[in-house]
Enzyme design. Structure first.
Site, short mmCIF file in Angstrom:
data_model
loop_
_atom_site.label_atom_id
_atom_site.label_comp_id
_atom_site.label_asym_id
_atom_site.label_seq_id
_atom_site.Cartn_x
_atom_site.Cartn_y
_atom_site.Cartn_z
N CYS A 146 -4.24 -5.92 7.03
CA CYS A 146 -3.51 -7.06 7.58
C CYS A 146 -2.57 -7.66 6.55
O CYS A 146 -3.03 -8.24 5.55
CB CYS A 146 -4.54 -8.08 8.07
SG CYS A 146 -3.91 -9.74 8.31
N CYS B 114 -2.77 -11.54 5.94
CA CYS B 114 -4.01 -11.92 5.23
C CYS B 114 -3.78 -11.93 3.71
O CYS B 114 -4.34 -12.76 2.99
CB CYS B 114 -5.14 -10.94 5.52
SG CYS B 114 -5.61 -10.85 7.25
#
Lengths: 513, 194
Positions: free
Chosen positions: B117, B120
């Protein structure tokens, strides 16, 4: 604290087993539907069944490849098939676009270089996000998920085994087998298993495969060899006989012809005899050339086998319940309603005999099966006129019958073939060779002139063919096609302008406006 | 853990550390180096020291210790003057989550993230920094959703990053996606204050 936690879990485990035993004794199955295999077909079937408020569970388990590659939920398409393939194909196309860009005025230093690890990381990250997405979807649709390898104990009972060896018994009223297939290794070739990889491993390599030999003539082989060439790797395809068996052969040879011009080396009518490892991790492959009758060798960094896929049935223990499989292919034999030889056991997707090995057909079959089981529907899956595309550097999209199949079915006198060699507008400024850009439409010759098959080689073939698949599904005819106005300037419009027949013998090269 | 990064004073200047005001060449300090997402430890070098070190590394000789007056940081745990390493931890398993998050008397923010991700990787360090600023009043637990899928599913995480604010075992607040420092500060202050 941790001890209390463990005791709690053990208690729940015992309670669960007690409940299942009680249910089994009372004759009630734990689930309405149990799907073995969390791929395209399996997940679609499970989610559709859950929509009807049924109790559904999915078992998914990935046996690591001989090289140790493994992946998450989603099946072949998501992890080691369509998705990473198309992304890497796109990477290769972008390489070509960068070369074309100069002609269009962009200042890009040539030659451009490609870094495998950057592409692989990005592709692998996307695939992992899809694994997670599928997991969340199952949770949202209230489908129970088990990361276990399933095998049959009896027609309504599956024994699930986790990686750690923990066993769980699951019972279900209906069971759907959707375990798909895995690439075959040519076990008769020395060194094949130890030194070769397959498509299962290619997309998960952290380092570049380097100089690669791809053995096989399937679309897996050609698509992989295609993008490997496109990103700048020295790539060779070794074929025993014809390319793309089952596809229109004229189109198949145009595809391979383009790949040769594009830079992929071909070893035609050759088959490997052994693979040996050299110092420095290189591989030496020995093969026989059947045309010349000679034996040759060469060295490669990677050897990839693309010699077919085998159905994943071995560990299912189908014999215990009597599910019949084909003696030739090993795939599960099903009827038009996806039912196997055992009541309440069904099969969908790549595991089934005589069906296309495609994600959309598996998904559609799975959904329709769920609707028939739980939604009072009687609609069967229609496997006719399924469009598909081979994502080689110059893409080949098709729907319906090949020319050979149409001639075999109706006779050459009753079939009319319209064709055209065209040049995509984008190729002109970029000075790209369009020799293999070709369209062919196979129609019935009699009054209506219904279109039996459409074949298109060119950029974005998949996007082009998709729309025409609707027309063919609706029984489109040649006169109707001629009434359809093309969009200009596109490659797709050339289909609406087809007018030269093979029978006429005229030159089929068409020019734009 | 990353190896110590040797930088010219010039680099540190770019990140706002004052040249004047007491930082002698050879001092170890915490800061953000160019291209490094996490706070890491650095050694401030004089140009001559840096040149000598670069030359040594070029000749593949083991870097010798710096002149006696300079403290040398080792290639081991993060050397940090802030409470960073104590206020943030990675959740090991379900019971660890129970112990350190659910049963924690202090409020805890739980950062559900994934390796794949992109956002993230931006939110994580930013949140860590803001948590560290709260001087121990709130802790941060990091949960990799691929390693701890059951936990993520249990807490109904769908997209990542998802951040939960937990107090006395209950989820009292949550957000999904990236937030800037001011928004994170407000989120944390609300959790501590409430």
């Amino acid at each position: 604290m941790a001890t209390l936690w463990r005791r709690r879990e053990r208690f729940l485990g015992v309670l669960g087993r007690l409940c299942r035993t009680v249910r089994a004794l009372s004759g009630k199955n734990e689930y309405d539907l149990l799907v073995i295999g969390g791929g395209s077909g399996g997940l679609a079937c499970a989610k559709e069944a859950a929509q009807f408020g049924r109790k559904v569970a999915v078992l998914d388990y990935v046996e690591p490849s001989p090289k140790g590659t493994k992946w998450g939920l989603g099946g072949t398409c998501v992890n080691v098939g369509c998705i990473p393939k198309k992304l890497m194909h796109q990477a290769a196309l972008l390489g070509s676009a960068l070369k074309d860009a100069q002609h269009y005025g962009w200042n890009i230093a040539q030659p451009v270089h490609h870094t495998w690890s950057v592409m692989a990381q990005a592709v692998q990250n996307h695939v992992k996000s899809l694994n997670w997405g599928h997991r969340v979807q199952l949770q949202d649709k209230k489908v129970k998920y088990f990361n276990m390898k399933g095998s049959f104990s009896d027609p309504h009972t599956i024994r699930g085994l986790t990686k750690a060896g923990k066993e769980t018994i699951v019972t279900a009223e209906n069971i759907v087998i959707a375990t798909g297939g895995r690439p075959k290794y040519p076990m008769h070739i020395a060194g094949a298993l130890e030194y070769g990889i397959t498509s299962d491993d290619l997309f998960w390599l952290k380092e570049s495969p380097g100089k690669t030999l791809v053995v096989g003539a399937s679309y897996v082989s050609l698509e992989c060899a295609g993008f490997l060439t496109g990103i700048g790797l020295d790539t060779t395809v070794m074929m025993r006989s014809i390319p793309l068996r089952g596809f229109d052969q004229q189109m198949a040879s145009l595809v391979t012809e383009h790949m040769e011009c594009y830079g992929t080396k071909f070893l035609k009518r050759c088959f490997p005899t052994k693979v040996e490892k050299l110092e420095g991790n290189r591989l030496q492959v020995t093969w026989k050339n059947t045309d010349l009758g000679t034996e040759e060798t060469d060295c490669f960094d990677t050897v990839m086998w693309a010699v077919g896929r085998a159905p994943d049935v071995k560990t299912l223990n189908l014999d215990a319940v009597g599910v019949k499989t084909s003696s030739e292919t090993g795939k599960i034999i099903v009827d038009a309603s996806e039912a196997t030889s055992v009541p309440h056991i069904y099969a969908i997707g790549d595991i089934t005999e005589g069906r296309p090995e495609l994600t959309p057909t598996a998904i559609a079959a799975g959904k329709l099966l769920a609707r028939r089981l739980f939604g009072q529907s009687s609609e069967l899956m229609d496997y006719d006129n399924v469009p598909t595309t081979v994502f080689t550097p110059l893409e080949y999209g098709c729907v319906g019958l090949s020319e050979e199949a149409a001639v075999q079915c109706y006779g050459s006198d009753n079939v009319e073939v319209y064709h055209a060699y065209y040049k995509p507008l984008e190729f002109t400024v970029a000075e790209r060779d369009a020799t293999q850009c070709y369209i062919k439409m196979v129609c019935l010759r009699e009054r209506e002139q219904r279109i039996l098959g459409l074949h298109f080689i060119g950029p974005n073939a998949g996007e082009v063919i998709q729309g025409f698949a609707l027309g063919i599904k609706c029984g489109a005819t040649y006169p109707q096609l001629m009434k359809t106005v093309g969009i200009h300037p596109t490659c797709a419009e050339e289909i609406t302008k087809l007018h030269i027949t093979k029978r006429s013998g005229l030159d089929a090269t068409v020019t734009g406006c | 853990m990353q190896c110590p990064i040797y930088v010219y004073p010039g680099y540190l200047l770019a990140w706002g550390l004052p040249r004047r005001g007491g930082l002698e060449p050879g001092t170890a300090a915490v800061g953000l180096a160019v291209g490094c997402p996490h706070p890491t430890y650095l050694i401030l070098l004089s140009p001559q020291m840096a040149q000598r070190l670069a030359l040594r590394q070029l000749l593949s000789l083991a870097p010798r210790t710096l002149p006696p007056q300079a403290p040398v940081a080792r290639h081991s745990r993060a050397f940090s003057t802030s409470a960073n390493c104590k206020s943030t931890f990675n959740v090991q398993d379900g019971s660890d989550f129970q112990d350190r998050v659910v049963n924690n008397p202090k409020p805890v923010v739980v950062d559900f993230h994934a390796q794949w991700c992109g956002p993230c990787k931006i939110l994580g360090p930013r949140l860590e920094k803001m948590v560290a600023k709260q001087e121990g009043k709130v802790l941060m637990a990091k949960v990799d959703i691929d390693d701890h899928t059951d936990l993520a599913i249990e807490y109904e995480v769908s997209a990542v990053p998802t951040v939960l604010a937990m107090k006395n075992g209950d989820v009292v607040d949550k957000f999904v996606g990236i937030k800037d420092e001011d928004q994170l500060e407000a989120f944390l202050k609300k959790l501590i204050g409430a």
